[in-house]
Scaffold this motif. Structure first.
Motif, mmCIF file in Angstrom:
data_model
loop_
_atom_site.group_PDB
_atom_site.id
_atom_site.type_symbol
_atom_site.label_atom_id
_atom_site.label_comp_id
_atom_site.label_asym_id
_atom_site.label_seq_id
_atom_site.Cartn_x
_atom_site.Cartn_y
_atom_site.Cartn_z
ATOM 1 N N ILE A 126 -36.864 20.774 72.610
ATOM 2 C CA ILE A 126 -37.728 21.415 73.608
ATOM 3 C C ILE A 126 -39.189 21.290 73.186
ATOM 4 N N ALA A 130 -42.231 19.612 75.282
ATOM 5 C CA ALA A 130 -43.490 20.302 75.592
ATOM 6 C C ALA A 130 -44.674 19.488 75.086
ATOM 7 N N VAL A 136 -47.289 24.110 77.682
ATOM 8 C CA VAL A 136 -46.226 25.072 77.421
ATOM 9 C C VAL A 136 -46.215 26.070 78.574
ATOM 10 N N ILE A 141 -40.573 24.465 79.696
ATOM 11 C CA ILE A 141 -39.546 24.982 78.784
ATOM 12 C C ILE A 141 -38.176 24.908 79.436
#
Lengths: 272, 87
Positions: A126, A130, A136, A141
């Motif tokens: 993840i 990002a 972010v 996410i």
């Protein structure tokens, strides 16, 4: 920085154009692949890296590094597949052909284990996602989480993984890089001079004595970036690497080159 | 930088003509795959060079996407040719 970037880009553009000229000029299909796989990938890598340096933008440098890494992973694979397709479908006859009449056996991979889900690896994926988006937010996410889940779902773990030794991997990468530069200099030279009249192609088979299929894969990829050779087929049982050589001078030069690659590749994967 | 990139892109375009000639001439389908593969890589290099002129990452992204699609396409067609002609 602009000057350095421009020099790197010029080198890349020159290599790309030479590679296209080689594809036009070389006499046989696999010889043309030597020009296309080796020079075009380094050419593109130099152009994107040079563009990053010239514009001194961290984003362009980052994408350039990513492009370079992916190119050097993918170029040997497409070179190998095209070379094999060309060998199997072509009517080319070689003075020396170790693969003639040989039924290549698929390389037996090590048995795969259960899919293991690792939470830290999932979080890491993840984070990579990002980073790629440089953002972010809930959207990245959630999206990253879904993609990471799909990757974790489909990957198969090796039943007893061999730890990778980073120092040895770095040594292998250095050797690979040196081979890459030598091979490109050689291809550029052969494209630009009338040396292709001296092309004497052959298919050479060399038995491998590496300890794992992973190491065999590393060796096969590196052979594609060794001057004058292109890996055509990797056959299991017995483990043999077949390579197309542009200037055939017996098996000895390739054999010593491969022995060196084998010891470098075996050092990367720790013994169980 | 502007002129430099323009000259580079023209060089890449002229280089691509060699690949186009090979794609037209063949003779085998594998020759054409190699040539088209190369045309796309030269296109990616042209886009990558454009990133240096504009300073925009979009062109780098185009370069990487074109390079990866080229790879996927090459692998697919190579496997197809092998499957069609050998089995």
């Amino acid at each position: 920085m602009t000057l350095l970037g421009s020099i790197v880009m010029s080198l890349g553009i020159a290599l790309s154009v030479l590679s296209a000229f080689g594809v036009w000029r070389f006499p046989t299909a696999i010889a043309r692949m030597h020009a296309a796989t080796k020079s075009a990938s380094l050419g593109l890598a130099l152009v994107v890296l040079g563009a990053g340096v010239a514009s001194s933008s961290p984003g362009i440098v980052g994408i350039g590094v990513l492009t370079t890494a992916l190119l050097f992973l993918t170029a040997p694979i497409s070179g190998h597949l095209l070379g094999r397709a060309s060998y199997l479908t072509g009517s080319e006859r070689y003075r020396f052909d170790a693969l003639a009449g040989v039924e290549a056996a698929p390389l037996e991979l090590e048995p795969s284990g259960e899919t293991d889900f690792s939470f830290t690896r999932w979080l890491g994926l993840i984070a990579v996602w990002a980073l790629l988006w440089r953002d972010v937010s809930i959207g990245t996410i959630l999206g990253g989480g879904a993609v990471a889940l799909a990757i974790e779902w489909t990957r198969r773990s090796v039943a007893s993984p061999r730890p990778v030794r980073l120092g040895a991997l770095a040594r292998f990468a250095m050797y690979y890089l040196a081979a890459l530069i030598r091979t490109n200099a050689r291809v550029a030279w052969e494209v630009a001079t009338p040396l292709q009249d001296e092309i004497d192609e052959a298919i050479v088979g060399i038995p491998l004595s590496v300890e794992s299929p992973q190491a065999a894969l590393l060796v096969a990829n590196a052979v594609t970036f060794t001057p004058g050779t292109l890996a055509i087929e990797l056959s299991g049982d017995p483990l043999m690497l077949y390579a197309h050589v542009l200037h055939f001078e017996g098996e000895a030069p390739l054999r010593s080159e491969i022995n060196r690659l084998e010891s470098l590749a075996d050092a990367v994967f720790a013994r169980r | 930088m502007d002129t430099f990139v323009t000259v580079g892109q023209i060089a890449l375009g002229l280089g691509a003509l060699f690949a186009v000639a090979r794609a037209v001439k063949g003779p085998a389908i594998v020759d054409r795959i190699v040539a088209v593969d190369l045309i796309l890589l030269l296109l990616a290099a042209g886009a990558g060079a454009e990133a240096a002129r504009s300073g925009s990452e979009v062109y780098s992204a185009i370069a990487i996407v074109v390079a990866l699609i080229t790879f996927a396409g090459t692998v697919l067609v190579a496997r197809f040719v092998e499957w069609r002609d050998v089995e």
